[in-house]
Design an enzyme around this catalytic site. Sequence first.
Site, PDB file in Angstrom:
ATOM      1  N   HIS A 231       0.858  -1.187   0.000  1.00  0.00           N
ATOM      2  CA  HIS A 231       0.000   0.000   0.000  1.00  0.00           C
ATOM      3  C   HIS A 231       0.888   1.228   0.000  1.00  0.00           C
ATOM      4  O   HIS A 231       1.978   1.229   0.573  1.00  0.00           O
ATOM      5  CB  HIS A 231      -0.917   0.007   1.234  1.00  0.00           C
ATOM      6  CG  HIS A 231      -2.050   0.975   1.148  1.00  0.00           C
ATOM      7  ND1 HIS A 231      -1.910   2.292   1.490  1.00  0.00           N
ATOM      8  CD2 HIS A 231      -3.336   0.815   0.751  1.00  0.00           C
ATOM      9  CE1 HIS A 231      -3.069   2.906   1.320  1.00  0.00           C
ATOM     10  NE2 HIS A 231      -3.952   2.037   0.865  1.00  0.00           N
TER      11      HIS A 231
ATOM     12  N   ASP B 202      -7.982  -4.607  -0.504  1.00  0.00           N
ATOM     13  CA  ASP B 202      -8.452  -5.020  -1.827  1.00  0.00           C
ATOM     14  C   ASP B 202      -8.299  -6.518  -2.048  1.00  0.00           C
ATOM     15  O   ASP B 202      -8.994  -7.110  -2.874  1.00  0.00           O
ATOM     16  CB  ASP B 202      -7.684  -4.267  -2.916  1.00  0.00           C
ATOM     17  CG  ASP B 202      -7.837  -2.770  -2.776  1.00  0.00           C
ATOM     18  OD1 ASP B 202      -8.980  -2.311  -2.683  1.00  0.00           O
ATOM     19  OD2 ASP B 202      -6.813  -2.064  -2.730  1.00  0.00           O
TER      20      ASP B 202
END
Length: 428
Positions: free
Chosen positions: A305, A363
């Site tokens: 991320h 995700d």
Amino acid sequence: MSDKATLTYNGQQFELNVRKGTIGPDVIDISSLYAQTGAFTLDPGFTSTASCESTITYIDGEAGILLHRGYPIDQLAEHGHYLETCYLLLYGELPNEAQRQEFEDAITNHTMIHEQMQKLFAGFRRDAHPMAIMVGVVGALSAFYHDSTDINDPQQREIASRRMIAKLPTIAAMAYKYSIGQPFVYPRNDLDYASNFLQMCFAVPSEEYKVNPILARALDRIFILHADHEQNASTSTVRLASSSGANPFACIAAGIACLWGPAHGGANEAALSMLAEIGTPDRIPEFIERAKDKNDPFRLMGFGHRVYKNYDPRAKIMQKTCHEVLNELGIKDDPLLDVAHELERVALSDPYFVEKKLYPNIDFYSGITLRALGFPVEMFTVLFALARTVGWISQWREMIEDPSQRIGRPRQLYTGEAQREYVMPEDR
């Protein structure tokens, strides 16, 4: 007296104020840098630049912490519900019982959209991406609700805020129904926020639809996990658009457009596509090696991320939610879930990924969960936009009410041609 930072430039020293937040890194205030030195700073992607002062959301990427108004995201998702989180983001405190009831009633009773807006959908091709429809229809809200576009009127700002939270699920569900050729389903005031959205998406006029409370709770938790995420790309887009004085509906439409990018809101769709490409657990070593190869364009989606350099705190909740949904629906042997489990195990034990702190993010599991709920991949980012609306609105309101904010105008490092004289066509 604030701390000072000393900058040496062209043989001169300049003092810059250092500001301290409640928590998090100190900030060197460079707002006077150009006036003092005649120089700008260069920070591609704004990785070291604070664009605003905010009291809404705090992220510590190194520690894997996400706080909304000081409350940890895992506590909000475990014990609260989405509209409670909306109230918290908008007003700064968790609501008492009277405040909760008033807010939920106001949202529930304003989920209908202007009837003429239905005609907008007929202007799109049947195969139009739902996000394209969302950008257009949300932007068009300003053409139907003239009484809430004056950003200088606090009451109109309040009306616009609640309208968007209430109407985005209806618009999102209509975008879905239009894409599959089914009739629109009107919202129901006897259902909670997530249950109402599910029935607008999956009910049909020919038979009764009963909302599964476990699935509704899972969707509500997904909404909480996506409600706000500090100064990300779409939030910064909303703030930048708002700084020009644009109406709130246009600003949220701009945020939706930015969210559409595969590096931002489309990442869960990309993660699901990657799991499908891998296909079976036995092929994981092949793709792990490809991910390590700098010359291979393949990227391991759903890992790592931009902000989190630790385990994404939302991913743990999303993993639990994913299992709850699959168990409720009786999905025991999901090939993609088998791949996801093994890929997570391998990546978390592989020295390459451990060293680079490429942990699973939200995700990684959200795509599987949304697919199990019955949503096609084209709707994943739409649901993200629906959930993130309250975060965008909260950030928009904060910016509008901040007297220090001015229209956004980034500087640049120009590396093009210096001034040249125009050459007549016959002499070129």
